[in-house]
Design an enzyme around this catalytic site. Structure first.
Site, PDB file in Angstrom:
ATOM      1  CE  LYS A  43      -0.225  -0.101   5.042  1.00  0.00           C
ATOM      2  NZ  LYS A  43      -0.967  -0.618   6.207  1.00  0.00           N
ATOM      3  CE1 TYR A 278      10.454  32.807   2.538  1.00  0.00           C
ATOM      4  CE2 TYR A 278      10.547  30.420   2.385  1.00  0.00           C
ATOM      5  CZ  TYR A 278      10.343  31.656   1.795  1.00  0.00           C
ATOM      6  OH  TYR A 278      10.024  31.727   0.471  1.00  0.00           O
TER       7      TYR A 278
END
Ligand SMILES: *Cc1c(COP(=O)(O)O)cnc(C)c1O
Length: 385
Positions: A43, A278
């Site tokens: 999965k 930032y």
């Protein structure tokens, strides 16, 4: 030094070691209880390893089943040529019953609306659909209590083309602790529910409760099928599981298969006292050589690694400085004087004698190896090596 040609215009890529995947499957297979088969859980794009690369390696290693979460993933495997046993463990909505029939998958069932839709689809096609019933044993996810399971088994029996092939459950905490009393209670609940079904004439031939941790630690949970996920990819379910395995004297050689690599975009020298990135969260304390990398949180490089993680350049660890941006990040290469634009950078994996494991990255980012590898964007190319 540069990215492989298959990476195309991308600035980072994942190398998937198919021999390691096959080796892991062979290793796990050797630990199976007599009579048990093993499913590779593929999965979530094979835990980020690329399902189209991984499934073949697992089948080569001896996997006789594949497990996925959704019909969407099952369709992709069929499309890619997988014709073997395929088990959809997650939710299959009643409206997709016909697709389940057409894809010839085992469906996890737990309610009547599903059975009605699957029964009708099987009748129309005059072809059996094989069902695996989810039993509740303590995880409180999908699943039925024993009395409800018996009712649903009786309901399924009304449909001529539905076959109750198996029962399934899932451990809640076997990998989270070295105290396995809860898992033992779950195993007992699973056996009791199967016994109740058997006393009433239902004997599904395929019982499956073992995940990776149980697959390694407890052969008596293997029954007919082990569903191994994380260990197939060469990672341990947890430190607790690793410790438990050692205490039990199990020697299991798992090999991580994923390397995530990028290149240095730019190297520059910044003065003492410069603020990086930032939020100006990092300030240099000396003249610093900064390498800019073209990878950010959009690619799945966790923003939680800001000011915490390391990458490998020329066999050395380089610390991340400042915040991870959307598409870039900055690392300190002051102590790697040879570092230049175009150099290989290992975000996850090994270089020379240094390694940054998924577990290490996950610990820095405050998560687990499962999330770490599955969150690498599917747009980052996976290349089989
Ligand atoms: C994901 C999953 C597994 C595999 O778990 P691992 O810990 O990776 O082995 C097994 N069964 C179910 C139902 C799952 O959702």
């Amino acid at each position: 030094m540069s990215l492989p040609i298959q990476a195309g215009l991308h600035r980072s890529c994942c190398l998937v070691d198919t021999q390691a995947l096959t080796h892991n499957m062979q290793t796990l297979k050797r630990g199976l209880a007599p009579g048990a088969q093993i499913a590779a859980v593929v999965k979530s794009n094979a835990y980020g390893h690329d399902v189209r690369i991984a499934w073949r390696a697992f089948v080569e290693g001896g996997a006789t089943w594949l497990c996925v979460d959704s019909l969407h993933e099952a369709a992709d495997l069929r499309d890619d040529g997988y014709t073997g046993n395929l088990f959809v463990m997650g939710h299959v909505p009643p409206m997709h019953a016909r697709t389940a029939q057409r894809l010839d998958v085992r469906v996890m069932v737990y309610d009547k609306a599903q059975i009605d839709a699957l029964g009708a689809a099987a009748n129309d096609a005059s072809t059996p659909i094989r069902l695996i019933m989810k039993l509740e044993t303590g995880t409180q996810r999908q699943g039925l209590r024993p009395d409800e399971a018996l009712q649903l088994a009786r309901y399924i029996a009304r449909f001529p083309y539905l076959v109750l092939e198996g029962t399934c459950s899932h451990f809640a905490n076997i990998e989270d602790t070295t105290d396995h009393s809860f898992a033992q209670a779950q195993l007992k609940a699973f056996q009791d529910a199967n016994d109740l079904l058997a006393q009433n004439g239902f004997r599904p031939a395929l019982r499956t409760i073992a995940n990776s941790a149980a697959g390694i630690l407890w052969p008596h949970t293997h029954f007919e099928l082990v569903r191994a996920g994380i260990t197939c990819y060469g990672m341990w379910p947890s430190t607790e599981c690793y410790v438990s395995a050692k205490l039990l004297g199990k020697d299991v050689d798992l090999r991580p298969a994923l390397t995530w690599k990028t290149i240095i975009a730019q190297v520059k020298t910044v003065a003492t006292g410069s603020l990086i990135g930032y939020g100006c969260t990092y300030q240099t304390t000396h003249d610093t050589r900064i390498a800019v990398l073209p990878v950010g949180y959009y690619d799945g490089y966790d923003r939680a690694l800001s000011n915490l993680g390391y990458v490998l350049i020329r066999g050395h660890r380089a610390p991340i400085r400042g915040r991870i941006c959307m598409n870039m990040c900055m690392v300190d290469v002051t102590d790697i004087p040879d570092a230049t634009a175009g150099d290989d950078v290992i975000l996850l994996g090994s270089q020379d004698r240094e390694t940054i494991s998924a577990e290490q990255l996950a610990a820095w980012a405050g998560t687990i190896n499962y999330e770490l590898t599955t969150q690498i964007q599917t747009s980052v190319p996976r290349i089989a090596v």
